[in-house]
Write a protein that holds these residues in place. Structure first.
Motif, PDB file in Angstrom:
ATOM      1  N   ALA A  29      33.548  57.874  77.244  1.00 36.69           N
ATOM      2  CA  ALA A  29      33.666  58.324  78.629  1.00 36.69           C
ATOM      3  C   ALA A  29      34.995  59.044  78.821  1.00 36.69           C
ATOM      4  O   ALA A  29      36.037  58.570  78.370  1.00 36.69           O
ATOM      5  N   ILE A  46      37.397  61.262  81.756  1.00 41.57           N
ATOM      6  CA  ILE A  46      37.647  61.763  83.113  1.00 41.57           C
ATOM      7  C   ILE A  46      38.630  62.916  83.006  1.00 41.57           C
ATOM      8  O   ILE A  46      39.646  62.814  82.312  1.00 41.57           O
ATOM      9  N   THR A 104      38.123  65.072  90.289  1.00 43.31           N
ATOM     10  CA  THR A 104      37.976  64.753  88.869  1.00 43.31           C
ATOM     11  C   THR A 104      36.503  64.813  88.479  1.00 43.31           C
ATOM     12  O   THR A 104      35.617  64.813  89.341  1.00 43.31           O
ATOM     13  N   ARG A 105      36.285  64.862  87.167  1.00 47.50           N
ATOM     14  CA  ARG A 105      34.923  64.998  86.628  1.00 47.50           C
ATOM     15  C   ARG A 105      34.742  63.920  85.558  1.00 47.50           C
ATOM     16  O   ARG A 105      35.671  63.644  84.793  1.00 47.50           O
ATOM     17  N   PHE A 106      33.558  63.304  85.537  1.00 48.34           N
ATOM     18  CA  PHE A 106      33.256  62.269  84.523  1.00 48.34           C
ATOM     19  C   PHE A 106      32.199  62.795  83.581  1.00 48.34           C
ATOM     20  O   PHE A 106      31.199  63.358  84.017  1.00 48.34           O
TER      21      PHE A 106
END
Lengths: 346, 346
Positions: B239, B241, B230-232
């Protein structure tokens, strides 16, 4: 028989509410409300930080609040170093690493001339990282020496044995007595209100698991931390898991919300940290739909603890700006905490 | 006043034991014992499998047993497909993947001529994997199409919406009604005895989280499954994800005990599975120090469910041999289960 039946009625009538009370959730709520009313957070001064914590907990737990959150969804995530216990002059896991390398040195004569080990073995105190260790790769090598090639269970036992005798290089106190009393009370208060508490920290997961249950009441499955990849094999009909020499996850910065989503699968409604490395976790918490609490511990007390923020090994700089801009709660250690450490055991 | 006081004594005396009983742990144990005594596992025939389950639970929960295990250490891990719900003619997540690709097809005209999509879109039923999909890489591509590029929360919502209307291609029943009634009773029985229950399965973690709480009473943080990296990122102060296009972990075989160690950090004392992919989890459980229960569900009932073992997409071959050799518990679906599925809701 009839007479006996008649006599027993008042007893049943009196006992009934007690019995009902004991058999449903109302009882827990009553107990919680009583706890709140008496001595919630006694080590916190009656300043805005304490008021914000209590207001938030009441907001999400009062059944008639528009922001009520179901108990199963009350997830709270805490950083460890500098948030639940001290982290100066160095993160405490480094004391373990240094001690462990010294203990293993007799088996490694080659370390006498090999950096980063040589400087470390020459050093006569534990309060600074030897100047020769100036990269994460070198620090990583030290971590691997203490953790790789053994099972997570063996490693945990080594840490558990060490932490009972380890002392802080400045205060001389046991490390587990340098936990923050106000934060222990906060953990208890949240638990009493059905929060599920996780540690989400850059420290090694199994390092923290070795003491988190005894020290904080946080069970291993609620500890998320950095880790090595592991290997499974059968050895003489016995299953064995071994730490490899490869890092799996370093749980700092953006990796914190990603680990939270991966392991917990629910967004926290409350997060607690003390550095920029906790900022993405705060941002993830603050971006949730309902009420939330983001609380930063600000180390402002050079007398009772340490004073540091924007310039430190683990800076609190962007996080401090964002906390102020967004109105997050800042626990100013000097003004908000009545005591820092738990009373010493005689 | 004196008179009132005297009258109230018998009430207090009678109420006291109830009150005490409601305020300490004894009450839970009494409730549990009562549950055991009345109708534990009613959908299990009174055969050795049921007796082994009950004997094990009593062994680890009786305070005076030499094998007593503290409640916090009562970890039980369950495979999902074929263990908690059916998995024939295909693992149910594949039905989701096929339906999802059909739903997304209008946005992807190129799929009409691109494999593995083309065969899938031409297929008129969901009960077989198109012959053109003959590698994990191709299956992986299908998984990515359904899961990558969106947030885990969006994906869960899509699955949750789908599963309320999806029907099994053979029975026509809702998929969540094809859970095994005896296993639901087993989950309840273990929970009543303070076990903490985890799913540890090759299915996508977020796919299972979409229904596990409602269907099994298992909360998201107790579901371990396969996942994407996953990417934040911050997007307009919010925010976010997002699932990437890269697999993070496939939780089958040896990856099961490794995920258990990583996420839970305690060794299970009871494990439940139905294929060779569960064998390392069983071996890890069986290699613990104290008492343990390893239980394999054996699909032997071609009338009420399906009969398959050594030759299947997910074979039960080495696991079956080892279970017999080691004397692990085998739940023979045909002879040990009184019913297979829960009674249908009218």
């Amino acid at each position: 028989m009839k007479k006996i039946t008649r006599w027993i009625y008042p007893y049943i009538l009196l006992a009934l509410p007690l019995f009902i009370c004991s058999c449903n959730e109302t009882n827990n709520h009553s107990k919680n409300e009583a706890a709140v009313a008496t001595d919630t957070l006694p080590s916190w001064n009656n300043t805005p930080a304490k008021k914000a914590i209590i207001a938030f907990v009441e907001q999400v737990t009062s059944a008639n609040s528009p922001d009520f959150v179901l108990p199963a969804e009350r997830i709270a995530t805490f950083d460890n170093d500098g948030t639940l216990w001290a982290e100066q002059p160095l993160a405490f896991q480094l004391f373990f690493i240094f001690d462990r390398i010294k203990a293993l040195a007799p088996q490694h004569p080659e370390w006498k001339t090999k950096e980063p080990f040589a400087s470390l073995l020459r050093g006569d105190n534990n309060s600074a990282i030897p100047a020769s260790i100036n990269s994460f790769a070198e620090m990583g090598e030290l971590i691997l020496v203490t953790q790789a090639g053994i099972s997570p269970e063996e490693y945990e036992q080594i840490v558990a044995d060490w932490i009972t005798i380890a002392r802080h290089p400045v205060t001389g106190k046991p490390l587990t007595s340098m936990v923050y009393q106000p934060m222990l009370e906060l953990l208890d208060y949240l638990r009493a209100n059905d929060f599920k508490i996780y540690i989400v920290s850059g420290g090694s997961c199994d390092f923290m698991r070795a003491f988190a249950e005894k020290t904080y009441g946080i069970v291993p499955e609620q500890v998320i931390g950095s880790s090595l990849k592991t290997r499974f094999e059968m050895n003489n009909e016995r299953a064995v898991i071994t730490n490899t020499e490869e890092f799996s996850a370093i749980i700092t910065g953006k990796a914190k919300p990603l680990a939270i989503q991966s392991v917990i699968g629910r967004r926290p409604i409350a997060s607690f940290g003390n550095s920029d490395n906790d900022l993405p976790m705060m941002q993830w918490t603050a971006s949730g739909k309902g009420a939330h609490l983001c609380l930063y511990v600000h180390h402002t007390d050079s007398v009772r603890e340490y004073a540091y923020d924007r310039v430190s090994a683990d800076p609190f700089d962007k996080g401090l700006d964002e906390a102020m801009a967004k109105g997050w709660t800042i626990a100013d250690m000097k003004t908000d905490w009545k005591t820092v450490y738990p009373p010493e055991k005689k």
